[in-house]
Design a protein around this motif. Structure first.
Motif, PDB file in Angstrom:
ATOM      1  N   UNK A 201       0.814  -1.300  -0.162  1.00  0.00           N
ATOM      2  CA  UNK A 201      -0.040  -0.009  -0.070  1.00  0.00           C
ATOM      3  C   UNK A 201       0.726   1.234  -0.103  1.00  0.00           C
ATOM      4  N   UNK A 202       2.135   1.240   0.733  1.00  0.00           N
ATOM      5  CA  UNK A 202       2.712   2.474   0.924  1.00  0.00           C
ATOM      6  C   UNK A 202       3.764   2.334  -0.297  1.00  0.00           C
ATOM      7  N   UNK A 203       3.385   2.494  -1.533  1.00  0.00           N
ATOM      8  CA  UNK A 203       4.290   2.129  -2.601  1.00  0.00           C
ATOM      9  C   UNK A 203       4.975   3.675  -2.889  1.00  0.00           C
ATOM     10  N   UNK A 204       4.283   4.819  -2.665  1.00  0.00           N
ATOM     11  CA  UNK A 204       4.877   6.144  -3.366  1.00  0.00           C
ATOM     12  C   UNK A 204       4.861   7.241  -2.118  1.00  0.00           C
ATOM     13  N   UNK A 205       5.661   8.016  -2.260  1.00  0.00           N
ATOM     14  CA  UNK A 205       5.827   9.359  -1.557  1.00  0.00           C
ATOM     15  C   UNK A 205       6.133  10.485  -2.386  1.00  0.00           C
ATOM     16  N   UNK A 206       5.605  11.457  -2.006  1.00  0.00           N
ATOM     17  CA  UNK A 206       5.701  12.896  -2.759  1.00  0.00           C
ATOM     18  C   UNK A 206       6.476  13.981  -1.574  1.00  0.00           C
ATOM     19  N   UNK A 213       8.451  18.253   4.277  1.00  0.00           N
ATOM     20  CA  UNK A 213       7.136  17.935   4.478  1.00  0.00           C
ATOM     21  C   UNK A 213       6.881  16.733   3.449  1.00  0.00           C
ATOM     22  N   UNK A 214       5.988  15.833   3.855  1.00  0.00           N
ATOM     23  CA  UNK A 214       5.540  14.626   2.961  1.00  0.00           C
ATOM     24  C   UNK A 214       4.284  15.285   2.256  1.00  0.00           C
ATOM     25  N   UNK A 215       4.507  15.519   1.045  1.00  0.00           N
ATOM     26  CA  UNK A 215       2.985  16.538   0.491  1.00  0.00           C
ATOM     27  C   UNK A 215       1.898  15.302   0.448  1.00  0.00           C
ATOM     28  N   UNK A 216       2.183  13.912   0.039  1.00  0.00           N
ATOM     29  CA  UNK A 216       1.225  13.024  -0.257  1.00  0.00           C
ATOM     30  C   UNK A 216       1.808  11.678  -0.474  1.00  0.00           C
ATOM     31  N   UNK A 217       1.092  10.681  -0.409  1.00  0.00           N
ATOM     32  CA  UNK A 217       1.760   9.551  -0.714  1.00  0.00           C
ATOM     33  C   UNK A 217       0.513   8.450  -1.088  1.00  0.00           C
ATOM     34  N   UNK A 218       0.761   6.972  -1.359  1.00  0.00           N
ATOM     35  CA  UNK A 218      -0.076   6.044  -1.714  1.00  0.00           C
ATOM     36  C   UNK A 218      -1.116   5.765  -0.542  1.00  0.00           C
ATOM     37  N   UNK A 220      -3.153   7.689   2.095  1.00  0.00           N
ATOM     38  CA  UNK A 220      -3.753   9.247   2.490  1.00  0.00           C
ATOM     39  C   UNK A 220      -3.346   9.919   3.769  1.00  0.00           C
ATOM     40  N   UNK A 221      -3.053   8.852   4.886  1.00  0.00           N
ATOM     41  CA  UNK A 221      -2.826   9.404   6.069  1.00  0.00           C
ATOM     42  C   UNK A 221      -1.567   9.821   6.239  1.00  0.00           C
ATOM     43  N   UNK A 222      -0.605   9.669   5.253  1.00  0.00           N
ATOM     44  CA  UNK A 222       0.693  10.474   5.085  1.00  0.00           C
ATOM     45  C   UNK A 222       0.807  11.773   4.751  1.00  0.00           C
TER      46      UNK A 222
END
Length: 534
Positions: A201-206, A213-218, A220-222
């Motif tokens: 589920x946690x495949x990508x991070x931006x 800051x983590x803008x978003x990721x696979x 949504x809670x990130x």
């Protein structure tokens, strides 16, 4: 006892050695193959992750550039006179927004004091909000396009990404045009947010390094979460220091992970593609498990075939060992072992047979030495005693008689003293030869020491004394001829004492009687014989 024999078995030892080598080979192959596959697969997976991260980064870069180009064109095209006419400005924004709705939350124009002049779509509370503290407002008031820090919108209440472009009039910036896009807006970052690498589920991070800051990721809670603290994630720290690429790294939780880091050119953001090591190297684990299963099967098959093969090859050796063991226990006579093959086992058995023959020859030689005189080859006192006992037993059974002739050489000491012991030995040997020529094959002529000889005549009838005297006369005649020793002619005589007995006579008494009779002759000073009856 049986377990002890099994542990000492050559088959068990050879099998254990073979299996140990096999296990060592399997383990070596297990780890070597695992290491090779991990290295090779790690490179392939890293390149795949890098390609995926690059594709997502390129998609994000396109989306950002589209919005930047649109917002910059709108800021350039915005009529300055509309800045004093909010309703007209809203209508102008509506027209452009409906034509290209890239900013899902909407567009609004802000004065230098942070107050909103107009917006579209219209948000009730936006007009009351002061945006003067926003980074993107301050930067655009300085005359440049700026992508603000991702935040939770004051008016929308959802995570948004604001962008701003200066509205320039005669070199001045009387207003700033702002476009806001929801981070979860369809067609914006959905490739990153919705993509999955396998079941992870946690495949990508931006990530925004500028804003930490983590803008978003696979997951949504990130979204809008802060970056890890320095020192917790070494690879993340390297990325912040400028590293771009793919590598296998450990997460803060200590789990292995394949990560690829690619930069979004237009923003400086980082796209991170992640894949857990257990998924990335699942093939390695499957191959290793397959190797172990096949090795276990080979282990069992090899054990069976090796046991059978070694038993067939070494069966003659086992038979020979059992045969030899029975010979040592006296169950079988000592004899050469049968040879069934001409291999190493056959060669070993043949060598054993040669050794056995040598031992038999040596045993015969020792027996000869134990029962015969080494100088003359005649039976010694021990063998004479054995044959005397046998002759007495035979005489008792058959009711026959026997005679014992005790002979001592006369003048032998003079030869020893004048010519030496070697000459004396030669005389003794010649004397033995002459005496041997006067006796029957069934009689026993023995040398019992020095110049003393004993002749045993067995199985005699009532004329035993006559026969004994006849044999004694032959012995005396044998000494009539001088002995030639070292070129010297030596005349010797012989004194013979005769003891006549039967099956009930005592062996020692017979020998003592013959000795006494011999001494009677000695006292006469000439060769001859004397007889004593028991």
């Amino acid at each position: 006892m049986k377990s002890k024999r099994l542990s000492d078995s050559i088959i068990i030892r050879l099998l254990a050695l073979s299996l140990a080598i096999m296990i060592f080979g399997v383990l070596s192959r297990y780890y070597a193959l695992g290491s090779f596959l991990r290295q090779d697969l790690g490179q392939v997976v890293s390149e795949q992750q890098l390609a995926l991260a690059g594709y997502v980064a390129h998609d994000i870069d396109d989306k950002i550039r589209q919005r930047k180009a649109l917002l910059s064109r709108l800021a350039t095209a915005l009529p300055p006179e509309l800045l004093d006419r909010p309703d007209a400005l809203r209508a102008w924004l509506k027209e452009r927004y409906q034509y290209q709705p890239l900013f899902s939350i909407g567009l609004f124009v802000v004065r230098p004091d942070g107050r909103v002049i107009a917006d579209y779509p219209e948000v009730p509370h936006r007009m009351q909000v002061n945006y003067g503290d926003r980074d993107y407002i301050r930067q655009s008031l300085q005359g440049r396009f700026y992508i603000g820090k991702a935040i939770t919108g004051r008016s929308s209440g959802v995570p948004v990404l604001p962008m701003s472009a200066p509205v320039q009039v005669s070199g001045e910036v009387p207003a700033v045009l702002v476009g806001v896009t929801a981070i979860a807006a369809p067609g914006f970052l959905d490739l990153l947010q919705q993509s999955r690498i396998g079941d992870h589920r946690d495949s990508f991070l931006l990530i925004s390094p500028r804003d930490h800051q983590i803008i978003t990721g696979s997951q949504s809670e990130l979204t809008l979460q802060p970056m890890p603290e320095p020192g917790r994630d070494p690879l993340h720290d390297q990325a912040m220091a400028g590293y771009r690429g793919a590598a296998v790294a450990a997460t803060p939780q200590g789990e292995e992970e394949v990560r690829a880091i690619v930069q979004v050119p237009s923003t400086g953001w980082l796209v991170v593609a992640k894949l857990p090591g257990r998924d990335a190297f699942a093939t390695v684990a499957r191959v290793q498990h397959f190797t172990l299963r096949q090795a276990l099967i080979a282990f069992v098959v090899f054990s069976v075939l090796a046991c059978g093969g070694m038993y067939i090859v070494l069966r003659p050796l086992f038979r020979a060992a059992r045969h030899a063991d029975r010979m040592t226990r006296g169950e079988l006579p000592l004899e050469p072992l049968p040879i069934h093959r001409k291999d190493e086992v056959g060669y070993l058995i043949a060598s054993f047979n040669r050794l056995l023959r040598k031992l038999e020859d040596k045993q015969t030689e020792l027996a000869q030495m134990a029962h015969h005189d080494s100088l003359t080859g005649l039976p010694n006192r021990l063998l004479l005693s054995d044959r005397l006992h046998v002759a007495l037993a035979q005489a008792q059974r058959r009711e026959t008689r026997l005679a014992l002739l005790f002979m001592d050489l006369d003048s032998f000491k003079m030869i020893n003293d004048t010519l030496g012991h070697k000459a004396g030995d030669k005389v003794l040997w010649q004397a033995a030869q002459r005496l041997s020529g006067t006796v029957r094959q069934s009689d026993t002529l023995a040398r019992i020491g020095g110049d003393e000889f004993v002749l045993l005549l067995s199985d005699l009838d009532d004329k035993a004394e006559d026969i004994a005297r006849t044999v004694a006369d032959k012995c005396l005649e044998a000494f009539d001829t001088p002995f030639l020793v070292s070129g010297n002619s030596c005349q010797l005589g012989i004194s013979i004492g005769i003891a006549i007995g039967d099956g009930y006579s005592n062996p020692d008494s017979l020998l003592q009687a013959a000795d006494q009779a011999m001494y009677r002759v000695k006292k006469t000073g000439s060769s001859g014989s004397a007889t004593i009856h028991l």
